[in-house]
Design a protein around this motif. Structure first.
Motif, PDB file in Angstrom:
ATOM      1  N   UNK A 176      49.820 -24.152  10.405  1.00 47.92           N
ATOM      2  CA  UNK A 176      48.384 -24.371  10.488  1.00 47.92           C
ATOM      3  C   UNK A 176      47.882 -23.816  11.814  1.00 47.92           C
ATOM      4  N   UNK A 177      46.957 -22.862  11.769  1.00 46.28           N
ATOM      5  CA  UNK A 177      46.414 -22.263  12.976  1.00 46.28           C
ATOM      6  C   UNK A 177      45.543 -23.272  13.722  1.00 46.28           C
ATOM      7  N   UNK A 178      45.692 -23.325  15.035  1.00 44.26           N
ATOM      8  CA  UNK A 178      44.896 -24.239  15.843  1.00 44.26           C
ATOM      9  C   UNK A 178      43.880 -23.498  16.711  1.00 44.26           C
ATOM     10  N   UNK A 192      53.774 -25.029  17.672  1.00 44.68           N
ATOM     11  CA  UNK A 192      54.340 -23.712  17.966  1.00 44.68           C
ATOM     12  C   UNK A 192      53.345 -22.862  18.731  1.00 44.68           C
ATOM     13  N   UNK A 193      53.849 -22.160  19.712  1.00 44.14           N
ATOM     14  CA  UNK A 193      53.045 -21.232  20.494  1.00 44.14           C
ATOM     15  C   UNK A 193      53.585 -19.827  20.262  1.00 44.14           C
ATOM     16  N   UNK A 194      52.707 -18.851  20.216  1.00 46.96           N
ATOM     17  CA  UNK A 194      53.109 -17.456  20.063  1.00 46.96           C
ATOM     18  C   UNK A 194      52.269 -16.588  20.992  1.00 46.96           C
ATOM     19  N   UNK A 195      52.816 -15.455  21.361  1.00 46.34           N
ATOM     20  CA  UNK A 195      52.029 -14.517  22.165  1.00 46.34           C
ATOM     21  C   UNK A 195      52.233 -13.103  21.641  1.00 46.34           C
ATOM     22  N   UNK A 196      51.281 -12.238  21.973  1.00 45.14           N
ATOM     23  CA  UNK A 196      51.396 -10.832  21.617  1.00 45.14           C
ATOM     24  C   UNK A 196      50.750 -10.002  22.720  1.00 45.14           C
ATOM     25  N   UNK A 244      40.501 -23.840  14.370  1.00 45.47           N
ATOM     26  CA  UNK A 244      41.551 -24.630  13.752  1.00 45.47           C
ATOM     27  C   UNK A 244      41.803 -25.982  14.381  1.00 45.47           C
ATOM     28  N   UNK A 245      41.178 -26.248  15.514  1.00 43.57           N
ATOM     29  CA  UNK A 245      41.424 -27.552  16.155  1.00 43.57           C
ATOM     30  C   UNK A 245      40.946 -28.655  15.215  1.00 43.57           C
ATOM     31  N   UNK A 246      41.838 -29.601  14.859  1.00 42.75           N
ATOM     32  CA  UNK A 246      41.507 -30.559  13.798  1.00 42.75           C
ATOM     33  C   UNK A 246      40.485 -31.612  14.198  1.00 42.75           C
ATOM     34  N   UNK A 247      40.353 -31.909  15.471  1.00 42.37           N
ATOM     35  CA  UNK A 247      39.357 -32.898  15.899  1.00 42.37           C
ATOM     36  C   UNK A 247      39.079 -32.708  17.375  1.00 42.37           C
ATOM     37  N   UNK A 248      38.096 -33.452  17.883  1.00 43.03           N
ATOM     38  CA  UNK A 248      37.756 -33.326  19.302  1.00 43.03           C
ATOM     39  C   UNK A 248      38.789 -34.000  20.203  1.00 43.03           C
ATOM     40  N   UNK A 249      39.825 -34.599  19.615  1.00 39.97           N
ATOM     41  CA  UNK A 249      40.921 -35.130  20.430  1.00 39.97           C
ATOM     42  C   UNK A 249      41.830 -34.002  20.914  1.00 39.97           C
ATOM     43  N   UNK A 250      41.691 -32.835  20.285  1.00 39.88           N
ATOM     44  CA  UNK A 250      42.530 -31.685  20.622  1.00 39.88           C
ATOM     45  C   UNK A 250      41.762 -30.726  21.518  1.00 39.88           C
ATOM     46  N   UNK A 251      42.404 -30.286  22.580  1.00 43.34           N
ATOM     47  CA  UNK A 251      41.816 -29.267  23.441  1.00 43.34           C
ATOM     48  C   UNK A 251      42.926 -28.406  24.005  1.00 43.34           C
ATOM     49  N   UNK A 311      55.203 -14.567  26.920  1.00 43.85           N
ATOM     50  CA  UNK A 311      55.918 -13.431  27.482  1.00 43.85           C
ATOM     51  C   UNK A 311      55.032 -12.783  28.551  1.00 43.85           C
ATOM     52  N   UNK A 312      55.631 -12.456  29.674  1.00 44.37           N
ATOM     53  CA  UNK A 312      54.876 -11.872  30.775  1.00 44.37           C
ATOM     54  C   UNK A 312      54.118 -10.631  30.327  1.00 44.37           C
ATOM     55  N   UNK A 313      52.825 -10.609  30.621  1.00 42.64           N
ATOM     56  CA  UNK A 313      52.000  -9.461  30.270  1.00 42.64           C
ATOM     57  C   UNK A 313      51.324  -9.553  28.915  1.00 42.64           C
ATOM     58  N   UNK A 314      51.713 -10.549  28.124  1.00 47.77           N
ATOM     59  CA  UNK A 314      51.052 -10.722  26.825  1.00 47.77           C
ATOM     60  C   UNK A 314      49.679 -11.353  27.028  1.00 47.77           C
ATOM     61  N   UNK A 315      48.660 -10.668  26.522  1.00 51.05           N
ATOM     62  CA  UNK A 315      47.297 -11.149  26.754  1.00 51.05           C
ATOM     63  C   UNK A 315      46.837 -12.141  25.688  1.00 51.05           C
ATOM     64  N   UNK A 316      47.399 -12.055  24.505  1.00 49.48           N
ATOM     65  CA  UNK A 316      46.970 -12.936  23.421  1.00 49.48           C
ATOM     66  C   UNK A 316      47.954 -14.085  23.262  1.00 49.48           C
ATOM     67  N   UNK A 317      47.430 -15.287  23.056  1.00 48.31           N
ATOM     68  CA  UNK A 317      48.259 -16.482  22.920  1.00 48.31           C
ATOM     69  C   UNK A 317      47.686 -17.342  21.808  1.00 48.31           C
ATOM     70  N   UNK A 318      48.570 -17.888  20.981  1.00 50.34           N
ATOM     71  CA  UNK A 318      48.176 -18.625  19.785  1.00 50.34           C
ATOM     72  C   UNK A 318      48.911 -19.962  19.727  1.00 50.34           C
ATOM     73  N   UNK A 319      48.216 -20.974  19.242  1.00 52.67           N
ATOM     74  CA  UNK A 319      48.837 -22.267  18.962  1.00 52.67           C
ATOM     75  C   UNK A 319      48.742 -22.534  17.459  1.00 52.67           C
ATOM     76  N   UNK A 320      49.876 -22.966  16.896  1.00 53.20           N
ATOM     77  CA  UNK A 320      49.948 -23.397  15.508  1.00 53.20           C
ATOM     78  C   UNK A 320      50.637 -24.758  15.493  1.00 53.20           C
TER      79      UNK A 320
END
Lengths: 110, 113
Positions: free
Chosen positions: B44-46, B91-95, B59-66, B26-35
């Protein structure tokens, strides 16, 4: 980081109030109680949150006990569309990610 | 935008290929999360971004994830050399701030065959 305990599943008759309990006996003074729900195949949806006072919005009411060790989410008139998994989460409002547990699977029955 | 937008909504890829998943908060949301959420499992939090920096990558499960985020807006989650166990809904979320409630996107369903 499981700080809450919820029943695995519940049923509720359509039109009745759905009362979903949550235990959080180790809650800290700066931690809020948040509720989210996840309808099948959708992303989770924020419902409500509170610190110690009861809260109400257009979706639900949140009742927090005086000792803050438990709370209840109330959906006043459950509909079939309220069938979902409901997550109770405690987190400081300066915290980072939410840790989602297994939640309560609520089924609203016609 | 009005909500959190994720693309693609569905992705089927062959084992060993790289994939990129995109999130428009969402425009202006500074925090962003990947699950991520595997079939029948919890979330599962990433990784978490505040602005363009990632204070918590635990939360990144391995070095294959970035993941990266540019301009304090769009974020891309990259999975290299995909494996079948990577199959899940991402899933992505923002706040608007780190302490606020999240708004989630509809997710990207990744299937590795």
């Amino acid at each position: 980081d499981a700080k809450t305990t919820q029943p695995t599943s519940m049923d509720c008759a359509e039109g009745r109030a759905a009362n979903l309990p949550c235990n959080h006996s180790t809650i800290s003074g700066n931690e809020y109680v948040y509720w989210y729900r996840q309808i099948h195949s959708q992303g989770p949806q924020y419902i409500i949150h509170g610190l110690k006072n009861n809260e109400t919005n257009e979706m639900a009411s949140l009742i927090i006990t005086e000792d803050r060790k438990s709370s209840t989410l109330i959906l006043p008139h459950a509909t079939l569309r309220d069938t979902a998994v409901y997550y109770c989460i405690v987190r400081a409002n300066t915290g980072n990610q939410f840790y989602f547990g297994t939640g309560t699977s609520l089924t609203v029955i016609p | 935008g009005a909500g959190v937008s994720q693309s693609p909504s569905n992705k089927v890829t062959e084992k060993g290929k790289d994939v990129e998943l995109r999130c428009d908060p969402i425009s202006g949301h500074t925090a962003l999360y990947w699950y991520r959420q595997s079939l029948g499992q919890g979330l599962e939090f990433l990784i978490y971004f505040q602005g363009n920096s990632a204070p918590d990558k635990s939360g990144l499960p391995s070095d294959r994830f970035s993941a990266e985020r540019t301009g304090g807006s769009v974020s891309t989650l990259t999975i290299q050399r995909t494996q079948q166990e990577d199959s899940a809904v991402y899933l992505c979320a923002s706040s608007s701030a780190a302490g606020d409630g999240y708004t989630f996107g509809s997710g990207t369903r990744l299937t590795v065959v």
